[in-house]
Design a protein around this motif. Structure first.
Motif, PDB file in Angstrom:
ATOM      1  N   GLU A 165      26.116  51.367 -69.192  1.00 52.06           N
ATOM      2  CA  GLU A 165      26.453  51.930 -70.496  1.00 52.06           C
ATOM      3  C   GLU A 165      25.228  51.929 -71.412  1.00 52.06           C
ATOM      4  O   GLU A 165      24.988  52.891 -72.159  1.00 52.06           O
ATOM      5  CB  GLU A 165      27.596  51.138 -71.122  1.00 52.06           C
ATOM      6  N   LYS A 166      24.425  50.861 -71.350  1.00 49.70           N
ATOM      7  CA  LYS A 166      23.193  50.800 -72.132  1.00 49.70           C
ATOM      8  C   LYS A 166      22.195  51.858 -71.666  1.00 49.70           C
ATOM      9  O   LYS A 166      21.514  52.490 -72.477  1.00 49.70           O
ATOM     10  CB  LYS A 166      22.565  49.403 -72.010  1.00 49.70           C
ATOM     11  N   CYS A 167      22.098  52.037 -70.349  1.00 48.70           N
ATOM     12  CA  CYS A 167      21.198  53.048 -69.800  1.00 48.70           C
ATOM     13  C   CYS A 167      21.600  54.440 -70.264  1.00 48.70           C
ATOM     14  O   CYS A 167      20.741  55.266 -70.613  1.00 48.70           O
ATOM     15  CB  CYS A 167      21.201  52.988 -68.272  1.00 48.70           C
ATOM     16  N   ILE A 168      22.889  54.703 -70.270  1.00 50.08           N
ATOM     17  CA  ILE A 168      23.390  56.012 -70.715  1.00 50.08           C
ATOM     18  C   ILE A 168      23.050  56.240 -72.189  1.00 50.08           C
ATOM     19  O   ILE A 168      22.563  57.313 -72.574  1.00 50.08           O
ATOM     20  CB  ILE A 168      24.916  56.110 -70.492  1.00 50.08           C
ATOM     21  N   LYS A 169      23.286  55.229 -73.013  1.00 52.42           N
ATOM     22  CA  LYS A 169      22.999  55.367 -74.442  1.00 52.42           C
ATOM     23  C   LYS A 169      21.507  55.563 -74.687  1.00 52.42           C
ATOM     24  O   LYS A 169      21.106  56.442 -75.467  1.00 52.42           O
ATOM     25  CB  LYS A 169      23.491  54.133 -75.203  1.00 52.42           C
ATOM     26  N   ALA A 204      14.478  68.645 -66.769  1.00 49.42           N
ATOM     27  CA  ALA A 204      15.418  68.560 -65.653  1.00 49.42           C
ATOM     28  C   ALA A 204      15.426  67.158 -65.040  1.00 49.42           C
ATOM     29  O   ALA A 204      16.478  66.631 -64.667  1.00 49.42           O
ATOM     30  CB  ALA A 204      15.049  69.598 -64.589  1.00 49.42           C
ATOM     31  N   GLN A 205      14.251  66.539 -64.951  1.00 45.41           N
ATOM     32  CA  GLN A 205      14.162  65.180 -64.404  1.00 45.41           C
ATOM     33  C   GLN A 205      14.917  64.179 -65.279  1.00 45.41           C
ATOM     34  O   GLN A 205      15.597  63.276 -64.768  1.00 45.41           O
ATOM     35  CB  GLN A 205      12.692  64.765 -64.291  1.00 45.41           C
ATOM     36  N   GLU A 206      14.788  64.328 -66.593  1.00 47.50           N
ATOM     37  CA  GLU A 206      15.479  63.415 -67.504  1.00 47.50           C
ATOM     38  C   GLU A 206      16.988  63.616 -67.450  1.00 47.50           C
ATOM     39  O   GLU A 206      17.759  62.652 -67.498  1.00 47.50           O
ATOM     40  CB  GLU A 206      14.960  63.610 -68.939  1.00 47.50           C
ATOM     41  N   LEU A 207      17.422  64.854 -67.321  1.00 41.17           N
ATOM     42  CA  LEU A 207      18.851  65.122 -67.167  1.00 41.17           C
ATOM     43  C   LEU A 207      19.368  64.567 -65.839  1.00 41.17           C
ATOM     44  O   LEU A 207      20.497  64.068 -65.758  1.00 41.17           O
ATOM     45  CB  LEU A 207      19.118  66.631 -67.243  1.00 41.17           C
ATOM     46  N   PHE A 208      18.540  64.640 -64.808  1.00 36.58           N
ATOM     47  CA  PHE A 208      18.908  64.062 -63.516  1.00 36.58           C
ATOM     48  C   PHE A 208      19.190  62.566 -63.652  1.00 36.58           C
ATOM     49  O   PHE A 208      20.191  62.059 -63.135  1.00 36.58           O
ATOM     50  CB  PHE A 208      17.770  64.289 -62.511  1.00 36.58           C
ATOM     51  N   LYS A 209      18.317  61.855 -64.366  1.00 33.83           N
ATOM     52  CA  LYS A 209      18.501  60.410 -64.562  1.00 33.83           C
ATOM     53  C   LYS A 209      19.799  60.129 -65.319  1.00 33.83           C
ATOM     54  O   LYS A 209      20.559  59.229 -64.957  1.00 33.83           O
ATOM     55  CB  LYS A 209      17.309  59.829 -65.337  1.00 33.83           C
ATOM     56  N   ASN A 233      22.808  60.802 -63.139  1.00 34.82           N
ATOM     57  CA  ASN A 233      22.934  59.724 -62.159  1.00 34.82           C
ATOM     58  C   ASN A 233      23.601  58.501 -62.782  1.00 34.82           C
ATOM     59  O   ASN A 233      24.491  57.883 -62.182  1.00 34.82           O
ATOM     60  CB  ASN A 233      21.557  59.363 -61.605  1.00 34.82           C
ATOM     61  N   PHE A 234      23.188  58.143 -63.991  1.00 33.09           N
ATOM     62  CA  PHE A 234      23.790  56.992 -64.678  1.00 33.09           C
ATOM     63  C   PHE A 234      25.283  57.213 -64.916  1.00 33.09           C
ATOM     64  O   PHE A 234      26.089  56.294 -64.726  1.00 33.09           O
ATOM     65  CB  PHE A 234      23.087  56.729 -66.008  1.00 33.09           C
ATOM     66  N   TYR A 235      25.656  58.411 -65.328  1.00 36.01           N
ATOM     67  CA  TYR A 235      27.072  58.693 -65.562  1.00 36.01           C
ATOM     68  C   TYR A 235      27.879  58.575 -64.260  1.00 36.01           C
ATOM     69  O   TYR A 235      28.985  58.012 -64.252  1.00 36.01           O
ATOM     70  CB  TYR A 235      27.251  60.092 -66.157  1.00 36.01           C
ATOM     71  N   CYS A 236      27.323  59.095 -63.162  1.00 32.29           N
ATOM     72  CA  CYS A 236      28.024  59.002 -61.875  1.00 32.29           C
ATOM     73  C   CYS A 236      28.179  57.554 -61.440  1.00 32.29           C
ATOM     74  O   CYS A 236      29.243  57.145 -60.961  1.00 32.29           O
ATOM     75  CB  CYS A 236      27.266  59.793 -60.812  1.00 32.29           C
ATOM     76  N   ARG A 237      27.129  56.764 -61.629  1.00 36.12           N
ATOM     77  CA  ARG A 237      27.192  55.353 -61.259  1.00 36.12           C
ATOM     78  C   ARG A 237      28.162  54.586 -62.156  1.00 36.12           C
ATOM     79  O   ARG A 237      28.788  53.620 -61.722  1.00 36.12           O
ATOM     80  CB  ARG A 237      25.793  54.733 -61.342  1.00 36.12           C
ATOM     81  N   PHE A 238      28.282  55.032 -63.393  1.00 39.71           N
ATOM     82  CA  PHE A 238      29.203  54.405 -64.342  1.00 39.71           C
ATOM     83  C   PHE A 238      30.662  54.696 -63.978  1.00 39.71           C
ATOM     84  O   PHE A 238      31.561  53.952 -64.355  1.00 39.71           O
ATOM     85  CB  PHE A 238      28.890  54.904 -65.753  1.00 39.71           C
ATOM     86  N   GLY A 239      30.855  55.769 -63.233  1.00 44.86           N
ATOM     87  CA  GLY A 239      32.214  56.131 -62.823  1.00 44.86           C
ATOM     88  C   GLY A 239      32.745  57.388 -63.470  1.00 44.86           C
ATOM     89  O   GLY A 239      33.846  57.840 -63.163  1.00 44.86           O
ATOM     90  N   ASP A 240      31.940  57.985 -64.369  1.00 46.07           N
ATOM     91  CA  ASP A 240      32.351  59.228 -65.024  1.00 46.07           C
ATOM     92  C   ASP A 240      31.764  60.395 -64.222  1.00 46.07           C
ATOM     93  O   ASP A 240      30.741  60.987 -64.585  1.00 46.07           O
ATOM     94  CB  ASP A 240      31.853  59.250 -66.471  1.00 46.07           C
TER      95      ASP A 240
END
Length: 297
Positions: free
Chosen positions: A201-205, A226-231, A234-241
């Motif tokens: 959640e911190k990474c996403i924020k 595009a690279q920053e959006l990729f990151k 990825n964080f959202y997918c790992r978070f479960g969203d």
């Protein structure tokens, strides 16, 4: 390592972010013996950005350097960076330097890093700037530049230092010492740790704030955007969203064009669903084991 510096004309500000141990008693004993030491205890744990802003406001010197309590400066660190500032072009606002990374638990050397980017490098820093500036303990910044740029972002749960360095790079040149000036220590737990929900959640924020802050400029460099959006995706997918993550990954593909890594991640999130984070961490553990074997050999 501060008291052992060859350059001795400094003030040492020790910032206590509302610790609950005996820090105050230990520091006060040192301060009684050395008038250069100033101790500031915060009334609350305000986070990284708040701490840096407090220290910067209190600093009276021409240059500012930071040191996290786990890291160690090499004895000539301050001397080399001050001399470099005095000899380089006047538009240089930040000087970084080389780092030796260590595993503190095993004593093994992990990696030696020397920066290789200097000058007006703002556009390059919009990507993975950690490989340009390094961590906070290795940089030195002109106090006049800090006064000009303003405060650290206090709402960023992580990454506020790199965010700040990019803001400096947008107006000032960056330079470096091409030798190791910092020993940076990792613990085993930090090397192999798995991000939990709160960390993600911190990474996403933090990533969202970074993209929003520099969005106008990021749009001018589609590859980095595009690279920053990729990151972030990825964080959202790992978070479960998965839905939000897939939406951002599709935007990354639209902006940067089709590439294997982003395409595979997008398909993986579609197929694995709730098992995405579990499999991601399994692959990450394998990667660290392989890296440990390589370093051992």
């Amino acid at each position: 390592s501060v008291l052992n510096q060859t350059f001795q004309d400094y003030e040492l500000i020790i910032l206590d972010d509302h610790s609950t141990d005996h820090t105050s008693q230990v520091v006060e004993q040192y301060a009684m013996q050395d008038k250069r030491i100033r101790y500031i205890r915060q009334s609350k744990n305000g986070g990284t950005g708040f701490g840096f802003n407090t220290a910067n406001s209190a600093a009276k010197g021409t240059y500012v350097a930071y040191l996290d309590d786990d890291d160690e400066w090499r004895s000539e660190k301050l001397e080399l960076q001050v001399k470099h500032f005095q000899q380089c072009d006047s538009d240089v606002g930040l000087v970084t330097g080389g780092i030796q990374y260590w595993n503190k638990d095993s004593g093994c050397m992990l990696e030696r890093w020397i920066p290789n980017k200097r000058g007006h490098i703002y556009w390059e820093s919009l990507g993975d700037s950690g490989h340009i500036f390094g961590p906070p303990s290795v940089v030195m910044i002109k106090k006049s530049v800090i006064d000009d740029i303003g405060m650290f972002h206090e709402d960023m749960p992580r990454g506020c230092c790199q965010q700040y360095y990019r803001r400096i790079a947008k107006k000032y040149a960056i330079d470096f010492i091409d030798d190791v000036v910092l020993d940076y220590y990792y613990h085993n737990a930090a090397i192999t740790s798995i991000l939990d929900k709160a960390d993600l959640e911190k990474c996403i924020k933090a990533m969202s704030i970074k993209i929003d802050s520099f969005k106008e400029d990021l749009q001018k460099v589609p590859k980095i955007y595009a690279q920053e959006l990729f990151k972030l995706g990825n964080f959202y997918c790992r978070f479960g969203d998965q839905i939000k993550g897939q939406e951002i990954l599709k935007e990354s593909l639209r902006i940067g064009g089709v590439n294997l890594r982003t395409s595979m991640l997008y398909l993986s999130s579609k197929i694995q669903g709730e098992h995405y984070e579990e499999n991601y961490n399994r692959l990450r553990r394998v990667k660290h084991r392989l890296k440990a074997l390589i370093n051992k050999d």
